[in-house]
Design a protein around this motif. Sequence first.
Motif, mmCIF file in Angstrom:
data_model
loop_
_atom_site.group_PDB
_atom_site.id
_atom_site.type_symbol
_atom_site.label_atom_id
_atom_site.label_comp_id
_atom_site.label_asym_id
_atom_site.label_seq_id
_atom_site.Cartn_x
_atom_site.Cartn_y
_atom_site.Cartn_z
ATOM 1 N N ASP A 143 -4.550 -18.167 -11.100
ATOM 2 C CA ASP A 143 -3.773 -17.698 -9.947
ATOM 3 C C ASP A 143 -2.326 -18.188 -9.993
ATOM 4 O OD1 ASP A 143 -5.599 -16.125 -8.339
ATOM 5 O OD2 ASP A 143 -6.741 -17.978 -8.143
ATOM 6 N N HIS A 183 -10.639 -10.365 -2.882
ATOM 7 C CA HIS A 183 -9.985 -11.474 -3.567
ATOM 8 C C HIS A 183 -10.799 -12.737 -3.303
ATOM 9 C CE1 HIS A 183 -7.067 -14.469 -4.774
ATOM 10 N NE2 HIS A 183 -6.332 -13.519 -5.316
ATOM 11 N N GLU A 193 9.052 -10.712 -7.541
ATOM 12 C CA GLU A 193 9.027 -10.873 -6.068
ATOM 13 C C GLU A 193 10.348 -10.493 -5.392
ATOM 14 O OE1 GLU A 193 6.010 -11.492 -5.553
ATOM 15 O OE2 GLU A 193 5.309 -12.853 -7.099
ATOM 16 N N GLU A 253 -5.961 -4.148 -3.366
ATOM 17 C CA GLU A 253 -6.990 -5.169 -3.212
ATOM 18 C C GLU A 253 -8.324 -4.522 -2.835
ATOM 19 O OE1 GLU A 253 -6.615 -8.818 -0.533
ATOM 20 O OE2 GLU A 253 -8.369 -7.773 0.176
ATOM 21 N N ASN A 309 -1.116 -4.759 -2.514
ATOM 22 C CA ASN A 309 -1.606 -6.013 -1.919
ATOM 23 C C ASN A 309 -2.669 -6.726 -2.752
ATOM 24 O OD1 ASN A 309 -3.712 -4.296 -1.564
ATOM 25 N ND2 ASN A 309 -3.946 -4.614 0.627
ATOM 26 N N GLY A 310 -2.981 -6.211 -3.910
ATOM 27 C CA GLY A 310 -3.996 -6.853 -4.747
ATOM 28 C C GLY A 310 -3.387 -7.815 -5.750
ATOM 29 N N LYS A 311 -4.232 -8.605 -6.378
ATOM 30 C CA LYS A 311 -3.767 -9.556 -7.398
ATOM 31 C C LYS A 311 -3.498 -8.839 -8.714
ATOM 32 C CE LYS A 311 -5.464 -13.211 -10.426
ATOM 33 N NZ LYS A 311 -4.150 -13.742 -10.743
ATOM 34 N N GLY A 312 -2.408 -9.189 -9.364
ATOM 35 C CA GLY A 312 -2.164 -8.654 -10.697
ATOM 36 C C GLY A 312 -0.758 -8.163 -10.970
ATOM 37 N N LYS A 313 0.149 -8.327 -10.019
ATOM 38 C CA LYS A 313 1.495 -7.801 -10.206
ATOM 39 C C LYS A 313 2.327 -8.701 -11.133
ATOM 40 C CE LYS A 313 1.850 -7.930 -5.719
ATOM 41 N NZ LYS A 313 0.456 -8.242 -5.383
ATOM 42 N N SER A 314 2.487 -9.967 -10.733
ATOM 43 C CA SER A 314 3.313 -10.855 -11.561
ATOM 44 C C SER A 314 2.652 -11.091 -12.920
ATOM 45 C CB SER A 314 3.529 -12.193 -10.861
ATOM 46 O OG SER A 314 4.255 -11.994 -9.666
ATOM 47 N N SER A 315 1.339 -11.234 -12.921
ATOM 48 C CA SER A 315 0.687 -11.490 -14.211
ATOM 49 C C SER A 315 0.841 -10.293 -15.142
ATOM 50 C CB SER A 315 -0.772 -11.912 -14.037
ATOM 51 O OG SER A 315 -1.390 -11.216 -13.014
HETATM 52 P P1 ATP Z 1 -0.604 -12.692 -9.828
HETATM 53 O O1 ATP Z 1 0.588 -13.608 -9.987
HETATM 54 O O2 ATP Z 1 -1.878 -13.456 -9.896
HETATM 55 O O3 ATP Z 1 -0.544 -11.498 -10.720
HETATM 56 P P2 ATP Z 1 0.434 -11.106 -7.683
HETATM 57 O O4 ATP Z 1 1.776 -11.247 -8.272
HETATM 58 O O5 ATP Z 1 -0.186 -9.741 -7.706
HETATM 59 O O6 ATP Z 1 -0.573 -12.153 -8.330
HETATM 60 P P3 ATP Z 1 1.459 -12.237 -5.227
HETATM 61 O O7 ATP Z 1 1.465 -11.492 -3.944
HETATM 62 O O8 ATP Z 1 2.738 -12.491 -5.915
HETATM 63 O O9 ATP Z 1 0.388 -11.529 -6.165
HETATM 64 O O10 ATP Z 1 0.720 -13.598 -4.932
HETATM 65 C C1 ATP Z 1 0.672 -14.633 -5.828
HETATM 66 C C2 ATP Z 1 -0.535 -15.507 -5.604
HETATM 67 O O11 ATP Z 1 -1.337 -15.081 -4.509
HETATM 68 C C3 ATP Z 1 -1.479 -15.541 -6.789
HETATM 69 O O12 ATP Z 1 -1.991 -16.825 -6.854
HETATM 70 C C4 ATP Z 1 -2.552 -14.551 -6.438
HETATM 71 O O13 ATP Z 1 -3.814 -14.866 -6.998
HETATM 72 C C5 ATP Z 1 -2.604 -14.686 -4.952
HETATM 73 N N1 ATP Z 1 -2.953 -13.386 -4.375
HETATM 74 C C6 ATP Z 1 -2.556 -12.183 -4.778
HETATM 75 N N2 ATP Z 1 -3.099 -11.207 -4.030
HETATM 76 C C7 ATP Z 1 -3.876 -11.828 -3.121
HETATM 77 C C8 ATP Z 1 -4.734 -11.380 -2.067
HETATM 78 N N3 ATP Z 1 -4.876 -10.102 -1.828
HETATM 79 N N4 ATP Z 1 -5.390 -12.334 -1.334
HETATM 80 C C9 ATP Z 1 -5.235 -13.641 -1.601
HETATM 81 N N5 ATP Z 1 -4.444 -14.125 -2.570
HETATM 82 C C10 ATP Z 1 -3.769 -13.231 -3.336
#
Ligand code: ATP
Length: 202
Positions: A201, A188, A134, A185, A41-47
């Motif tokens: 983001d 965030h 995704e 997470e 649930n944290g940020k950083g997967k797609s990037s």
């Molecule tokens: P990113 O693309 O930044 O690596 P992600 O692929 O891990 O993020 P997703 O669930 O695909 O995360 O969400 C994409 C968007 O939602 C991105 O803009 C990211 O910053 C934001 N996001 C990711 N995790 C969270 C969170 N826990 N709370 C709020 N926003 C989030």
Amino acid sequence: MNDEKKNARHKASMEKQKAKVDSNIEAADEERGVSILLTGNGKGKSSSAFGMVMRALGYGHKVGVIQFIKGQQLSGEEIYLKNHCPEVDFYQMGTGFTWDTQDREGDIKAAQDTWAVARPMLDDPSYDLVVLDEITYMLAYKYLPEETILEAIANRPRNQSVVVTGRGGGSALQQLMDTVSEVKEIKHAFQAGVKARLGVDY
Ligand code: ATP
Ligand code: MG
């Protein structure tokens, strides 16, 4: 402890670590593509997935990227790949599934159309890296049959690597993949009221 003793202790511990790393490197002698799941649930997967796209491109590898979600805004990586890396086969779900849609039939059609682009890549040995961004949501909502996706990943060409991103994904997917990382997470910026940041983001 004096400095001399500290240094000796550090040296001994580093030597031990090096021996362990060396023996692990020697034991890992299988040469093939890997399957990676980036979940949590944290940020950083797609990037992270796009970081691997860059790595692959650095070696002139052939890359396919399929996004199973339609963002409201174009993401920076999409803009960059389209403008500067025409050799990357980039496909984003055209219509349908976003967090705003409530049209299940339309979503399923969009998921199927997107899978129809991804599937041939997973059969094509000329692709070194395929990113299924995704796609876990397609499984969670049962828009695509799990067995079909798992079977395609499992039977992909031996030298092809595949990266799957998205929260969840289920235990069968986790079992199948070679590498599974969960981005957790801690906090965030969004929760503190900071707007999603262009270039960071999306
Ligand atoms: P990113 O693309 O930044 O690596 P992600 O692929 O891990 O993020 P997703 O669930 O695909 O995360 O969400 C994409 C968007 O939602 C991105 O803009 C990211 O910053 C934001 N996001 C990711 N995790 C969270 C969170 N826990 N709370 C709020 N926003 C989030
Ligand atoms: Mg993502």
